[in-house]
Design a protein around this motif. Structure first.
Motif, PDB file in Angstrom:
ATOM      1  N   LYS A   1      14.076  -1.340  14.877  1.00 58.76           N
ATOM      2  CA  LYS A   1      14.667  -0.795  13.651  1.00 58.76           C
ATOM      3  C   LYS A   1      15.977  -0.094  13.979  1.00 58.76           C
ATOM      4  O   LYS A   1      16.029   0.759  14.869  1.00 58.76           O
ATOM      5  N   LYS A   2      17.027  -0.450  13.253  1.00 59.40           N
ATOM      6  CA  LYS A   2      18.357   0.084  13.555  1.00 59.40           C
ATOM      7  C   LYS A   2      18.922   0.861  12.358  1.00 59.40           C
ATOM      8  O   LYS A   2      18.224   1.687  11.796  1.00 59.40           O
ATOM      9  N   GLY A   3      20.161   0.551  11.944  1.00 58.84           N
ATOM     10  CA  GLY A   3      20.865   1.365  10.968  1.00 58.84           C
ATOM     11  C   GLY A   3      20.285   1.370   9.561  1.00 58.84           C
ATOM     12  O   GLY A   3      19.721   0.391   9.096  1.00 58.84           O
ATOM     13  N   PHE A   4      20.455   2.521   8.887  1.00 60.59           N
ATOM     14  CA  PHE A   4      20.032   2.707   7.490  1.00 60.59           C
ATOM     15  C   PHE A   4      21.242   2.556   6.578  1.00 60.59           C
ATOM     16  O   PHE A   4      22.348   2.981   6.919  1.00 60.59           O
ATOM     17  N   TYR A   5      21.020   1.973   5.393  1.00 60.55           N
ATOM     18  CA  TYR A   5      22.102   1.794   4.415  1.00 60.55           C
ATOM     19  C   TYR A   5      21.622   2.245   3.039  1.00 60.55           C
ATOM     20  O   TYR A   5      20.475   1.971   2.649  1.00 60.55           O
TER      21      TYR A   5
ATOM     22  N   ALA B   1      23.952 -21.355  14.642  1.00 64.21           N
ATOM     23  CA  ALA B   1      23.299 -20.087  14.992  1.00 64.21           C
ATOM     24  C   ALA B   1      23.023 -19.303  13.711  1.00 64.21           C
ATOM     25  O   ALA B   1      23.890 -19.191  12.849  1.00 64.21           O
ATOM     26  N   ASN B   2      21.812 -18.784  13.606  1.00 69.48           N
ATOM     27  CA  ASN B   2      21.402 -17.996  12.432  1.00 69.48           C
ATOM     28  C   ASN B   2      21.664 -16.519  12.718  1.00 69.48           C
ATOM     29  O   ASN B   2      20.970 -15.890  13.502  1.00 69.48           O
ATOM     30  N   ASP B   3      22.674 -15.964  12.070  1.00 66.72           N
ATOM     31  CA  ASP B   3      23.061 -14.565  12.307  1.00 66.72           C
ATOM     32  C   ASP B   3      21.979 -13.595  11.841  1.00 66.72           C
ATOM     33  O   ASP B   3      21.603 -12.669  12.547  1.00 66.72           O
ATOM     34  N   HIS B   4      21.494 -13.787  10.624  1.00 64.30           N
ATOM     35  CA  HIS B   4      20.418 -12.927  10.110  1.00 64.30           C
ATOM     36  C   HIS B   4      19.755 -13.552   8.893  1.00 64.30           C
ATOM     37  O   HIS B   4      20.313 -14.452   8.265  1.00 64.30           O
ATOM     38  N   ILE B   5      18.555 -13.081   8.600  1.00 66.35           N
ATOM     39  CA  ILE B   5      17.875 -13.446   7.362  1.00 66.35           C
ATOM     40  C   ILE B   5      17.574 -12.153   6.603  1.00 66.35           C
ATOM     41  O   ILE B   5      17.482 -11.085   7.213  1.00 66.35           O
ATOM     42  N   ALA B   6      17.450 -12.267   5.279  1.00 64.53           N
ATOM     43  CA  ALA B   6      17.302 -11.059   4.472  1.00 64.53           C
ATOM     44  C   ALA B   6      16.183 -11.188   3.447  1.00 64.53           C
ATOM     45  O   ALA B   6      15.926 -12.271   2.921  1.00 64.53           O
ATOM     46  N   PHE B   7      15.557 -10.039   3.190  1.00 63.98           N
ATOM     47  CA  PHE B   7      14.459  -9.968   2.231  1.00 63.98           C
ATOM     48  C   PHE B   7      14.696  -8.810   1.267  1.00 63.98           C
ATOM     49  O   PHE B   7      15.290  -7.798   1.632  1.00 63.98           O
ATOM     50  N   ARG B   8      14.181  -8.970   0.049  1.00 62.11           N
ATOM     51  CA  ARG B   8      14.242  -7.913  -0.958  1.00 62.11           C
ATOM     52  C   ARG B   8      12.815  -7.439  -1.256  1.00 62.11           C
ATOM     53  O   ARG B   8      11.901  -8.258  -1.349  1.00 62.11           O
ATOM     54  N   THR B   9      12.645  -6.132  -1.419  1.00 62.07           N
ATOM     55  CA  THR B   9      11.318  -5.578  -1.703  1.00 62.07           C
ATOM     56  C   THR B   9      11.420  -4.479  -2.762  1.00 62.07           C
ATOM     57  O   THR B   9      12.509  -4.030  -3.114  1.00 62.07           O
TER      58      THR B   9
ATOM     59  N   TYR C   1      17.463  -1.326   5.778  1.00 61.56           N
ATOM     60  CA  TYR C   1      17.567  -1.188   7.233  1.00 61.56           C
ATOM     61  C   TYR C   1      17.826  -2.578   7.815  1.00 61.56           C
ATOM     62  O   TYR C   1      17.461  -3.588   7.220  1.00 61.56           O
ATOM     63  N   TRP C   2      18.436  -2.583   9.008  1.00 64.25           N
ATOM     64  CA  TRP C   2      18.502  -3.848   9.729  1.00 64.25           C
ATOM     65  C   TRP C   2      17.727  -3.695  11.029  1.00 64.25           C
ATOM     66  O   TRP C   2      17.506  -2.574  11.512  1.00 64.25           O
ATOM     67  N   TYR C   3      17.312  -4.837  11.575  1.00 63.60           N
ATOM     68  CA  TYR C   3      16.435  -4.858  12.740  1.00 63.60           C
ATOM     69  C   TYR C   3      17.008  -5.812  13.778  1.00 63.60           C
ATOM     70  O   TYR C   3      17.334  -6.966  13.473  1.00 63.60           O
ATOM     71  N   ALA C   4      17.134  -5.302  14.997  1.00 65.35           N
ATOM     72  CA  ALA C   4      17.676  -6.113  16.094  1.00 65.35           C
ATOM     73  C   ALA C   4      16.564  -6.970  16.685  1.00 65.35           C
ATOM     74  O   ALA C   4      15.429  -6.501  16.874  1.00 65.35           O
TER      75      ALA C   4
ATOM     76  N   ILE D   1      17.294  -9.128  11.253  1.00 67.32           N
ATOM     77  CA  ILE D   1      16.568  -9.045   9.984  1.00 67.32           C
ATOM     78  C   ILE D   1      17.211  -7.938   9.146  1.00 67.32           C
ATOM     79  O   ILE D   1      17.553  -6.872   9.665  1.00 67.32           O
ATOM     80  N   PHE D   2      17.363  -8.198   7.850  1.00 64.33           N
ATOM     81  CA  PHE D   2      17.881  -7.181   6.924  1.00 64.33           C
ATOM     82  C   PHE D   2      16.863  -7.058   5.790  1.00 64.33           C
ATOM     83  O   PHE D   2      16.567  -8.040   5.111  1.00 64.33           O
ATOM     84  N   ILE D   3      16.291  -5.854   5.623  1.00 59.73           N
ATOM     85  CA  ILE D   3      15.296  -5.631   4.563  1.00 59.73           C
ATOM     86  C   ILE D   3      15.799  -4.522   3.636  1.00 59.73           C
ATOM     87  O   ILE D   3      16.127  -3.423   4.090  1.00 59.73           O
TER      88      ILE D   3
END
Length: 300
Positions: free
Chosen positions: A77-81, A47-55, A91-94, A103-105
């Motif tokens: 769009k969910k929590g801000f960090y 199972a893939n928990d999340h994928i992440a990108f840098r911008t 942010y992460w995205y459900a 998704i974590f961007i």
């Protein structure tokens, strides 16, 4: 979410993960070892928990641009960090359905950097005069898939890369790799007994000579103790720059996440557990150290 949209999203994610897996050799090494040990019967069991990108947080780019792809496919769009020291927002995205990864961007606060670093970054991003996502047909799999690997700006020189590296390793990674997939994450709690904690899985990984990120300890634990994470150290790759010089730079890596049951569901039988019974979201302190999987302190 309609079937056609879901199918398109499935294909977009596959188009992201296929080249990533070819490039990040640890993925195949870990998968093959899991198969050989009988932890999984098929790669699809992971199972893939999340994928992440840098911008880069500049006009027409950054989170505000990049997130449009995933919002289009029903992500929420969910929590801000805020990563104060690293000068990052995230942010992460459900996902629209449970079988899709979170998704974590993240984005670099470019205006918080030195004048010299800003000058280098804006040299490459200023020619982008409109949001590139706005010209995409987001329902066209080929369009979206190609975008992730499309060079939006030119290659920097080795000197520019090194200058950025000395101030912010995140900026150096993005200026060369652009929107390349930074990491994918194996969901550990879904694995069989003996492998379903980060500590046990780390032991398995080190047994097959996988090098783990030690920043903040091999296991990163959230304040509530319900989210545990670890990651590999990014492999060094040969990168050729605009001045034709080649340097070894950090590529992408693999992460591992264990989401424990929320207190109100702690007595739930394994077969009755639903995704929302577990700790969701992310943790700033954990993610702060996971970022360092590509940092020199780890890769050297």
């Amino acid at each position: 979410m309609g079937n056609s949209t879901e199918n398109t999203l499935e294909k977009v994610l596959t188009s992201l993960l296929t080249p990533y897996k070819k490039s990040v050799t640890d993925v195949t090494k870990i998968t093959n070892a899991m198969l050989a040990a009988g932890i999984i019967e098929n790669e699809k069991d992971i199972a893939n928990d999340h994928i992440a990108f840098r911008t880069l947080g500049v006009k027409h780019l950054g989170i505000a641009s990049f997130e449009k792809i995933f919002l289009h496919f029903g992500y929420e769009k969910k929590g801000f960090y805020n990563f104060e020291e690293k000068k990052l927002n995230a942010y992460w995205y459900a996902p629209p359905a449970e079988h899709f990864p979170r998704i974590f961007i993240s984005e670099l606060r470019v205006d918080d950097l030195s004048e010299q670093a800003q000058k280098i970054i804006y040299k490459y991003t200023d020619p982008i005069t409109q949001d590139p996502i706005d010209s995409l047909d987001l329902d066209n799999i080929t369009d979206v898939a190609n975008f992730f690997y499309k060079p939006l700006w030119g290659l920097p020189s080795s000197e520019e890369y090194t200058t950025l590296l000395n101030e912010t390793e995140y900026a150096a990674w993005v200026i060369y790799n652009r929107y390349y997939l930074n990491h994918y994450t194996i969901s550990i709690h879904d694995l069989p007994e003996g492998y379903n904690t980060v500590e046990d899985f780390n032991n398995f990984l080190e047994g097959i000579q996988i090098k783990l990120n030690t920043a903040g300890g091999k296991v990163k634990i959230s304040g509530d103790g319900l989210l545990k994470q670890s990651s590999t150290v990014a492999k060094m790759i040969d990168a050729t720059f605009s001045d034709n010089k080649t340097l070894k730079i950090a590529g992408s890596y693999v992460e591992f996440a264990e989401r424990k049951l929320l207190p109100e569901y702690s007595e739930t039988k394994k077969e009755d557990i639903k995704r929302n019974y577990r700790r969701d979201g992310f943790e700033t302190a954990n993610a702060d150290k996971i970022f360092e999987s590509t940092y020199t302190q780890q890769t050297k």
